[in-house]
Motif scaffolding. Structure first.
Motif, PDB file in Angstrom:
ATOM      1  N   PHE A  14       0.991  -1.047   0.030  1.00 33.61           N
ATOM      2  CA  PHE A  14      -0.249   0.062  -0.122  1.00 33.61           C
ATOM      3  C   PHE A  14       0.775   1.370  -0.027  1.00 33.61           C
ATOM      4  O   PHE A  14       0.577   2.278  -0.801  1.00 33.61           O
ATOM      5  N   ARG A  15       1.614   1.266   0.924  1.00 33.96           N
ATOM      6  CA  ARG A  15       2.685   2.496   0.917  1.00 33.96           C
ATOM      7  C   ARG A  15       3.390   2.667  -0.352  1.00 33.96           C
ATOM      8  O   ARG A  15       3.531   3.561  -0.893  1.00 33.96           O
ATOM      9  N   ARG A  16       4.096   1.581  -0.862  1.00 30.01           N
ATOM     10  CA  ARG A  16       4.835   1.635  -2.049  1.00 30.01           C
ATOM     11  C   ARG A  16       3.910   2.255  -3.174  1.00 30.01           C
ATOM     12  O   ARG A  16       4.179   2.899  -4.185  1.00 30.01           O
ATOM     13  N   THR A  17       2.751   1.642  -3.489  1.00 33.96           N
ATOM     14  CA  THR A  17       1.562   2.176  -4.448  1.00 33.96           C
ATOM     15  C   THR A  17       1.459   3.637  -4.230  1.00 33.96           C
ATOM     16  O   THR A  17       1.435   4.366  -5.399  1.00 33.96           O
ATOM     17  N   MET A  18       1.288   4.090  -2.997  1.00 41.59           N
ATOM     18  CA  MET A  18       0.755   5.582  -2.720  1.00 41.59           C
ATOM     19  C   MET A  18       1.946   6.479  -3.054  1.00 41.59           C
ATOM     20  O   MET A  18       1.944   7.418  -3.765  1.00 41.59           O
ATOM     21  N   TRP A  60      -1.245  12.277   0.226  1.00 42.51           N
ATOM     22  CA  TRP A  60      -0.475  11.982   1.282  1.00 42.51           C
ATOM     23  C   TRP A  60      -0.913  11.919   2.549  1.00 42.51           C
ATOM     24  O   TRP A  60      -0.892  11.050   3.420  1.00 42.51           O
ATOM     25  N   GLU A  61      -2.021  12.812   2.611  1.00 36.00           N
ATOM     26  CA  GLU A  61      -3.017  12.650   3.899  1.00 36.00           C
ATOM     27  C   GLU A  61      -3.590  11.178   3.831  1.00 36.00           C
ATOM     28  O   GLU A  61      -3.758  10.698   5.096  1.00 36.00           O
ATOM     29  N   TRP A  62      -4.016  10.715   2.855  1.00 35.54           N
ATOM     30  CA  TRP A  62      -4.569   9.209   2.904  1.00 35.54           C
ATOM     31  C   TRP A  62      -3.909   8.302   3.165  1.00 35.54           C
ATOM     32  O   TRP A  62      -4.061   7.334   3.913  1.00 35.54           O
ATOM     33  N   LEU A  63      -2.532   8.525   2.800  1.00 41.89           N
ATOM     34  CA  LEU A  63      -1.476   7.583   3.310  1.00 41.89           C
ATOM     35  C   LEU A  63      -1.314   7.608   4.826  1.00 41.89           C
ATOM     36  O   LEU A  63      -1.085   6.538   5.403  1.00 41.89           O
ATOM     37  N   ARG A  64      -1.306   8.839   5.330  1.00 42.70           N
ATOM     38  CA  ARG A  64      -1.034   9.014   6.805  1.00 42.70           C
ATOM     39  C   ARG A  64      -2.077   8.004   7.413  1.00 42.70           C
ATOM     40  O   ARG A  64      -1.938   7.555   8.500  1.00 42.70           O
ATOM     41  N   LEU A  65      -3.548   8.635   7.121  1.00 45.68           N
ATOM     42  CA  LEU A  65      -4.513   8.163   7.816  1.00 45.68           C
ATOM     43  C   LEU A  65      -4.517   6.770   7.656  1.00 45.68           C
ATOM     44  O   LEU A  65      -4.907   5.890   8.715  1.00 45.68           O
ATOM     45  N   PHE A  89      -6.140  15.525   9.079  1.00 45.64           N
ATOM     46  CA  PHE A  89      -6.891  15.402   7.808  1.00 45.64           C
ATOM     47  C   PHE A  89      -7.948  16.558   7.816  1.00 45.64           C
ATOM     48  O   PHE A  89      -8.139  16.857   6.906  1.00 45.64           O
ATOM     49  N   PHE A  90      -8.902  16.803   8.834  1.00 44.52           N
ATOM     50  CA  PHE A  90      -9.665  17.842   8.678  1.00 44.52           C
ATOM     51  C   PHE A  90      -9.113  19.169   8.448  1.00 44.52           C
ATOM     52  O   PHE A  90      -9.693  20.092   7.866  1.00 44.52           O
ATOM     53  N   LEU A  91      -7.976  19.571   9.145  1.00 43.92           N
ATOM     54  CA  LEU A  91      -7.421  20.907   8.746  1.00 43.92           C
ATOM     55  C   LEU A  91      -6.830  20.974   7.377  1.00 43.92           C
ATOM     56  O   LEU A  91      -7.065  22.004   6.988  1.00 43.92           O
ATOM     57  N   ARG A  92      -6.385  19.884   6.860  1.00 41.89           N
ATOM     58  CA  ARG A  92      -5.969  19.894   5.452  1.00 41.89           C
ATOM     59  C   ARG A  92      -7.088  20.017   4.565  1.00 41.89           C
ATOM     60  O   ARG A  92      -7.317  20.989   3.542  1.00 41.89           O
ATOM     61  N   LEU A  93      -8.301  19.634   4.895  1.00 41.50           N
ATOM     62  CA  LEU A  93      -9.598  19.631   4.190  1.00 41.50           C
ATOM     63  C   LEU A  93     -10.189  21.111   4.213  1.00 41.50           C
ATOM     64  O   LEU A  93     -10.232  21.678   3.272  1.00 41.50           O
TER      65      LEU A  93
END
Length: 138
Positions: A14-18, A60-65, A89-93
């Motif tokens: 997953f991390r490699r794909t992102m 990037w945020e999805w990767l972190r989450l 996540f919500f701050l970035r949104l």
């Protein structure tokens, strides 16, 4: 044709794909910005950059989450507090909404360039997903 089972898809895959999707997005953006600047002007190139930055930060945020969730599910390592990850996540949104509004208000470029920048993340993930499917069906 041999198809691997989904349970063999690891956190590292997953991390490699992102990360591959983020790199592909950066390369496409680096190639597209001079072309858009030449054809449509600097304002449209700036809108493309804003869209790509928003899309890239979303990936990037999805990767972190998802990394935080997977660490919690595996229970192997000490997980970071989920509240901090969700707050980011919500701050970035929220910042995304502000950045979109300001860039559309200030820059008089092509909205299509902004839309193209926003679509780059979906395109990069699609390409990486197709690569992953091809690698799994050996």
């Amino acid at each position: 044709m041999v198809v691997r089972a989904m349970d063999s898809f690891t956190d590292a895959d997953f991390r490699r794909t992102m990360w591959s999707a983020l790199r592909l997005m950066a390369v496409i953006t680096g190639v597209a910005i001079p072309l858009v600047w030449w054809k449509l002007g600097w304002q449209s190139a700036a809108l493309l950059l804003v869209g790509a930055a928003i899309s890239g930060s979303g990936l990037w945020e999805w990767l972190r989450l998802m990394t935080a969730v997977m660490v919690r599910m595996d229970g192997v390592a000490k997980a970071r507090p989920m509240g901090m990850v969700l707050a980011g996540f919500f701050l970035r949104l929220g910042l995304t909404v502000v950045l979109l509004y300001v860039s559309l208000k200030v820059l008089n470029g092509s909205v299509y360039a902004l839309a193209a920048g926003l679509a780059l993340g979906v395109f990069a993930l699609t390409v990486e997903g197709l690569r992953l499917m091809k690698a799994w069906t050996v």
